[in-house]
Write a protein that holds these residues in place. Structure first.
Motif, mmCIF file in Angstrom:
data_model
loop_
_atom_site.group_PDB
_atom_site.id
_atom_site.type_symbol
_atom_site.label_atom_id
_atom_site.label_comp_id
_atom_site.label_asym_id
_atom_site.label_seq_id
_atom_site.Cartn_x
_atom_site.Cartn_y
_atom_site.Cartn_z
ATOM 1 N N ALA A 1 1.043 -1.356 -0.141
ATOM 2 C CA ALA A 1 0.123 -0.107 -0.053
ATOM 3 C C ALA A 1 0.975 1.236 0.035
ATOM 4 N N VAL A 2 1.481 1.573 -0.958
ATOM 5 C CA VAL A 2 2.642 2.675 -1.284
ATOM 6 C C VAL A 2 2.265 3.238 -2.630
ATOM 7 N N THR A 3 2.221 4.494 -3.002
ATOM 8 C CA THR A 3 2.293 4.941 -4.138
ATOM 9 C C THR A 3 3.202 6.029 -4.404
ATOM 10 N N THR A 4 3.576 6.239 -5.500
ATOM 11 C CA THR A 4 4.701 7.291 -5.950
ATOM 12 C C THR A 4 4.121 8.357 -6.993
ATOM 13 N N GLU A 5 4.589 9.383 -7.080
ATOM 14 C CA GLU A 5 4.149 10.388 -8.059
ATOM 15 C C GLU A 5 5.213 11.249 -8.345
ATOM 16 N N THR A 6 5.556 11.543 -9.786
ATOM 17 C CA THR A 6 6.503 12.279 -10.201
ATOM 18 C C THR A 6 5.986 13.756 -10.725
ATOM 19 N N ILE A 7 6.305 14.738 -10.000
ATOM 20 C CA ILE A 7 5.795 16.319 -10.154
ATOM 21 C C ILE A 7 6.697 16.746 -11.353
ATOM 22 N N LYS A 8 6.352 17.278 -12.455
ATOM 23 C CA LYS A 8 7.211 17.859 -13.529
ATOM 24 C C LYS A 8 7.325 19.438 -13.628
ATOM 25 N N GLY A 9 7.542 19.828 -14.563
ATOM 26 C CA GLY A 9 7.416 21.420 -14.734
ATOM 27 C C GLY A 9 8.073 22.343 -13.989
ATOM 28 N N LEU A 10 9.029 21.937 -13.010
ATOM 29 C CA LEU A 10 9.694 22.655 -11.927
ATOM 30 C C LEU A 10 10.839 23.520 -12.375
ATOM 31 N N ASP A 11 11.065 24.375 -11.506
ATOM 32 C CA ASP A 11 12.370 25.122 -12.071
ATOM 33 C C ASP A 11 13.790 24.599 -11.231
ATOM 34 N N ALA A 12 14.772 24.759 -12.101
ATOM 35 C CA ALA A 12 16.061 24.358 -11.329
ATOM 36 C C ALA A 12 16.384 24.878 -10.424
ATOM 37 N N GLY A 13 17.252 24.251 -9.378
ATOM 38 C CA GLY A 13 17.733 24.739 -8.311
ATOM 39 C C GLY A 13 16.715 25.826 -7.220
ATOM 40 N N THR A 14 15.472 25.199 -7.371
ATOM 41 C CA THR A 14 14.593 25.703 -6.696
ATOM 42 C C THR A 14 14.057 24.947 -5.414
ATOM 43 N N LEU A 15 13.629 25.611 -4.290
ATOM 44 C CA LEU A 15 12.954 24.770 -3.362
ATOM 45 C C LEU A 15 11.283 24.834 -3.342
ATOM 46 N N TYR A 16 10.987 23.524 -3.159
ATOM 47 C CA TYR A 16 9.499 23.510 -3.332
ATOM 48 C C TYR A 16 8.896 22.752 -2.030
ATOM 49 N N LEU A 17 7.790 22.955 -1.588
ATOM 50 C CA LEU A 17 7.001 22.457 -0.438
ATOM 51 C C LEU A 17 5.904 21.586 -1.160
ATOM 52 N N PHE A 18 5.912 20.298 -0.644
ATOM 53 C CA PHE A 18 5.001 19.430 -1.094
ATOM 54 C C PHE A 18 4.031 18.954 -0.202
ATOM 55 N N ASP A 19 2.757 18.714 -0.477
ATOM 56 C CA ASP A 19 1.680 18.387 0.586
ATOM 57 C C ASP A 19 0.875 17.504 0.003
ATOM 58 N N VAL A 20 0.288 16.415 1.078
ATOM 59 C CA VAL A 20 -0.402 15.251 0.286
ATOM 60 C C VAL A 20 -1.561 15.074 1.365
ATOM 61 N N TYR A 21 -2.794 15.377 0.801
ATOM 62 C CA TYR A 21 -4.057 15.272 1.561
ATOM 63 C C TYR A 21 -4.790 13.923 1.476
ATOM 64 N N LEU A 22 -5.205 13.127 2.657
ATOM 65 C CA LEU A 22 -5.982 11.800 2.409
ATOM 66 C C LEU A 22 -7.342 12.478 2.865
ATOM 67 N N ILE A 23 -8.368 12.104 1.997
ATOM 68 C CA ILE A 23 -9.755 12.449 2.064
ATOM 69 C C ILE A 23 -10.570 11.199 2.240
ATOM 70 N N GLY A 24 -11.263 11.045 3.402
ATOM 71 C CA GLY A 24 -12.079 9.813 3.461
ATOM 72 C C GLY A 24 -13.254 10.108 3.024
ATOM 73 N N PRO A 25 -14.078 8.999 3.212
ATOM 74 C CA PRO A 25 -15.577 8.741 2.760
ATOM 75 C C PRO A 25 -16.439 10.025 3.326
ATOM 76 N N SER A 26 -16.133 10.461 4.669
ATOM 77 C CA SER A 26 -17.136 11.405 5.315
ATOM 78 C C SER A 26 -16.440 12.923 4.743
ATOM 79 N N GLY A 27 -15.516 13.017 3.752
ATOM 80 C CA GLY A 27 -15.256 14.364 3.432
ATOM 81 C C GLY A 27 -14.224 14.822 4.285
#
Length: 585
Positions: free
Chosen positions: A543-569
């Protein structure tokens, strides 16, 4: 010089202080006898002289124009003396005594030569001897002559208590003054200031004609005070400051009394506290630090809390962070930062207002509420729920900071613990049981928590969580314009949304500290959204997944967030991940 002063003092104290007048037999028959041959001393007079000399070693010379600290042992009197210069007809002088702890007794005695008995010629001789005493030039014969010439020993001042007292006197004839101090309660210390210079200003700052402190405002946690300016503060604003003392025990009549009380309570004062509490201990460089900013130190002692606040030249101040429904005592001291001397205003007291009953929010079945807790006030936030079923389930989701919850059922405690991540708590009871949930922040900054209660155990509000909420990035898969991240899922079909945000180096700490794990995708800008997808796996190992985020700028800091949304919303935010793209590829 020292021997002459010892001899003079020993001669005086060989005579009893209770003796008001020397008998006629001990006086010389004429003024010329003062300088005549000396009689052979008897064994009794020798013993008296030795006794007086011994007493001297318990006495000291009192310096003119300087504050002297006198340490007293219980029930043992201590004596200081001084001789006034006789270079003018009248010599004014003042003596100020400041007890630094328990009440003491102190007296001023004066030894005078009788002009009516001895005549002007003898008086001139005695004046010369006194002047020589001040210069330390007396010898044993001078002592004997002075002893014969002395006719009266009188008490001119006596006081018992712990208030600061000042005696103002005027000397018009040759005399030697003796100060005697006695503490009958315990070992203690006092400060003494003698001066014969009444024209060049005062060691102690002046108090206004009305030295009272007025209470002009009272709140639940604050008290506002004001007082009239010291004349010294108006004239010398750079060197005269006010210091405020706050405690729950009683008022203090001097700054050194307050310092002694704190030390007597058993608290060990580090050097930093000595700076704040006692101007008597300030070093010159520390004085400059104190004079340039407000300094507030809270000292924890066995008798409560003593707070010292130095506020510069302001004569109005609101004391913050007090406890509701508590009586406090307030003292203001005007402090001369150059001489370290201080004068006390008349202390006052006030009781803060009672804390109003906290507002209680009612919880409804299945509805989640998010509560923001003020860490500075350290108050409990209350939620109430009346059960419609015998079994209920509470759910707590920590959003930010550190939070503690306390649950009572019909007034009895049923649970109390700190919240870590997501916490479910199932309780059994009766219909219409009343539950009270109290929440409190465990740190000074604001904390936040989301709370839900429901009788439906099979319909959890929050989604099923994975073993870890960490986001992993792969360094080998990182390029100049792409980053690959991975996160764990669950056995339950859920929705996952990925967001990115470009940040600067200085923003990293702020972003990570201010992360609210309860905030959902609705709080993000649309331009920050990368994608949303569903996945799950019956086998938790896969139960693990990956994702490649493209279109980024070279030598730049990025903050990544993942939200888990359940059946209740309801959403749960993974821990934010900061990644920098490669500069060169």
């Amino acid at each position: 010089m020292e021997f002459a002063k010892e001899s003079l003092h020993a001669a005086f104290w060989a005579c009893s202080l209770e003796q008001v007048q020397v008998s006629a037999e001990t006086l010389p028959s004429s003024p010329s006898d003062i300088s005549g041959p000396e009689a052979t001393p008897t064994a009794s007079s020798q013993q008296s002289f030795k006794s007086g000399l011994f007493n001297f070693y318990h006495s000291l010379i009192l310096a003119d124009g300087k504050e002297t600290t006198v340490h007293l042992l219980k029930d043992i009197p201590k004596r200081y003396y001084f001789v006034l210069e006789e270079d003018r007809a009248l010599v004014p002088f003042t003596i100020t005594v400041t007890p630094c702890d328990v009440p003491i007794e102190w007296s001023i005695f004066v030894h005078r030569a009788s002009a009516s008995l001895l005549g002007k010629a003898a008086q001139g001789k005695i004046s010369s001897l006194l002047n020589r005493a001040g210069e330390g030039e007396l010898n044993a014969q001078d002592v004997s002559r002075f002893q014969k010439a002395t006719s009266t020993v009188s008490t001119i001042f006596n006081y018992k208590g712990n208030s600061v007292e000042t005696y103002v006197g005027m000397s018009s004839q040759p005399a030697l003054y003796v100060l005697e101090f006695l503490s009958t309660e315990r070992d203690t210390h006092v400060t003494v200031y003698l001066t014969t210079d009444t024209t060049s200003g005062h060691l102690y700052p002046e108090l206004p004609l009305d030295p009272r402190i007025d209470v002009i405002g009272i709140g639940h946690t604050t008290v506002t005070l004001t007082w009239k300016h010291s004349p010294s503060a108006l004239q010398h604003r750079e060197s005269i400051h006010y210091c405020l003392l706050v405690n729950e025990k009683h008022n203090y009549k001097s700054l050194c009394a307050a310092e002694t009380a704190i030390r007597f309570s058993g608290m060990k004062m580090p050097p930093a506290l000595a700076l704040s509490l006692s101007p008597y201990l300030l070093e010159p460089q520390q004085v400059m630090i104190l004079s340039n900013s407000e300094l507030s130190i809270i000292n924890k002692v066995s008798s409560g809390e003593v707070r010292q606040i130095c506020i510069g030249t302001k004569n109005t101040y609101t004391v913050p962070n007090l406890s509701p429904s508590t009586q406090y005592y307030f003292d203001v001291f005007v402090v001369n930062l150059l001489t370290n001397a201080s004068a006390a205003y008349t202390g006052t007291f006030a009781r803060t207002l009672e804390e109003p009953e906290p507002k209680v929010m009612k919880l409804k079945d299945g509805k989640a509420v998010q509560v923001v807790l003020d860490g500075k006030k350290q108050k409990f936030y209350s939620l109430q729920y009346q059960a419609r079923h015998k079994k209920v389930q509470f759910a707590f989701q920590l959003c930010r900071g550190q939070v503690q919850f306390h649950i009572t059922k019909n007034g009895k405690t049923v649970a109390s613990e700190n919240i870590l991540g997501l916490r479910y708590l199932s309780l059994k009871g009766k219909l219409l049981d009343t539950y009270l949930v109290q929440l409190r922040s465990k740190e000074e900054s604001n904390s936040s928590v989301k709370v839900q209660v429901s009788p439906h155990f099979h319909k959890p509000l929050f989604p099923l969580l994975p073993e870890s909420l960490k986001i992993k990035s792969f360094s080998k898969l990182r390029t100049c314009n792409s980053v690959t991240i991975a996160w764990l899922g669950t056995q339950e079909q859920s929705k996952y949304c990925v967001y990115k945000k470009r940040i600067e180096e200085y923003q990293v700490w702020i972003e990570l500290q201010n992360t609210d794990t309860c905030s959902g995708p609705e709080s993000r800008h649309k331009s920050e959204k990368v994608l949303c997808k569903y996945f799950y796996d019956i086998n938790l190992q896969r139960a693990v997944t990956t994702e490649t985020i493209k279109g980024l700028d070279a030598g730049t800091l990025y903050l990544f967030d993942v939200y888990l949304i359940g059946p209740s919303g309801i959403s749960v935010r993974y821990h934010s991940k900061v990644v920098r793209t490669r500069k060169k590829c």
